[in-house]
Design an enzyme around this catalytic site. Structure first.
Site, mmCIF file in Angstrom:
data_model
loop_
_atom_site.group_PDB
_atom_site.id
_atom_site.type_symbol
_atom_site.label_atom_id
_atom_site.label_comp_id
_atom_site.label_asym_id
_atom_site.label_seq_id
_atom_site.Cartn_x
_atom_site.Cartn_y
_atom_site.Cartn_z
ATOM 1 N N SER A 137 -45.825 39.405 9.176
ATOM 2 C CA SER A 137 -46.731 38.378 8.661
ATOM 3 C C SER A 137 -46.049 37.029 8.833
ATOM 4 O O SER A 137 -44.814 36.953 8.911
ATOM 5 C CB SER A 137 -47.014 38.615 7.177
ATOM 6 O OG SER A 137 -47.644 37.493 6.581
ATOM 7 N N TYR A 150 -43.918 41.065 -1.262
ATOM 8 C CA TYR A 150 -44.534 41.111 0.064
ATOM 9 C C TYR A 150 -43.789 40.218 1.045
ATOM 10 O O TYR A 150 -43.454 40.641 2.154
ATOM 11 C CB TYR A 150 -45.996 40.678 -0.053
ATOM 12 C CG TYR A 150 -46.766 40.708 1.248
ATOM 13 C CD1 TYR A 150 -47.204 41.910 1.788
ATOM 14 C CD2 TYR A 150 -47.079 39.531 1.920
ATOM 15 C CE1 TYR A 150 -47.921 41.946 2.978
ATOM 16 C CE2 TYR A 150 -47.799 39.549 3.105
ATOM 17 C CZ TYR A 150 -48.220 40.757 3.634
ATOM 18 O OH TYR A 150 -48.930 40.769 4.811
#
Length: 249
Positions: A137, A150
């Site tokens: 990401s 995350y």
């Protein structure tokens, strides 16, 4: 077709980016094995798609990952591409707001899952001189408020990618990762609903990206296919942003 006679294994492949990539590989000639924990979702995902099959697997479990690779080899006799796409996120969590279980689950799926699947696939990929594409990401490249576990896990995945690329380059295995910005999937639409005002949330998400919109799953999947293909034959260890310019500032 770029992947004719190739075999591709995709974790988290029953929806979103993973399913779009699975369909893309299938359309270019590959036999694709889609992996998910949920058999209903997985079987539904492959039902009407030529060249796709489903294997149930919890990527947190070594025995499941080992069994999945063995099943792929039993079905197809080889493995050419591994896409580590399975991931989870707990939103609106600073470090002190993140529970230990949330932290552990995030790393077990996002990092341990990629490690385990790669570990058991590496011999077959070595024989095929194949490729691994990890789905990280943009928050693995820059700081990101409100998703501590995350962001940390995706940064770990970026450096795991770079390290594996160095470790296995001489064996002919290329290892890269894509780093998407916000992507139009059910996961992000669920986050918009949790915001309380989905339309306002959508505007805010889009405004963060210099291109003024979020990505489609197809745009990310095309990048995955590129990195896995011979078109990227001299690319390894890359962390490629597909983020509408969000990490350029």
């Amino acid at each position: 077709m770029r992947f004719e006679n190739s075999v591709v294994l995709i974790t988290g492949g029953s929806r979103g980016i993973g399913l779009e990539a699975a369909r893309g590989f299938g359309a270019e000639g590959a036999s694709v094995v889609v992996v998910s924990r949920d058999p209903d979702t997985g079987n539904n995902a492959v039902r009407d798609s030529s060249g796709l099959s489903f294997v149930r697997c919890d990527v947190r479990l070594p025995k499941d990952c080992k069994r999945t690779v063995e099943e792929v080899l039993r079905m197809h006799g080889r493995l050419d591409v591994l896409v580590n796409n399975a991931g989870v996120i707990f939103r609106n969590r600073t470090v002190d707001q993140t529970t230990e279980d949330e932290w552990d689950t995030t790393f077990e799926v996002n990092v341990r899952g990629a490690f385990l699947m790669s570990k058991y696939a590496i011999q077959s990929l070595r024989e095929a001189r194949g490729s691994i594409v990890n789905v990280s990401s943009y928050v693995g490249l820059v700081g990101f408020a409100g998703a501590a576990a995350y962001a940390a896990s995706k940064a770990a995945l970026v450096n795991l990618t770079r390290t594996m690329a160095l470790d296995h380059a001489k064996e002919g295995i290329r290892v890269n990762c894509v780093c998407p910005g916000s992507v139009d999937t059910e996961m992000i639409r669920s986050a918009w609903r949790e915001h309380g005002d989905p339309e306002d949330a959508e505007r805010r998400w889009k405004a963060k990206h210099p291109l003024g919109r979020i990505a489609t799953s197809e745009e990310v999947s095309r990048t995955i296919l590129f990195l896995a293909s011979d078109d990227a034959s001299f690319i390894t260890g890359a962390a490629l942003p597909v983020d509408g310019g969000i990490t350029a500032g």
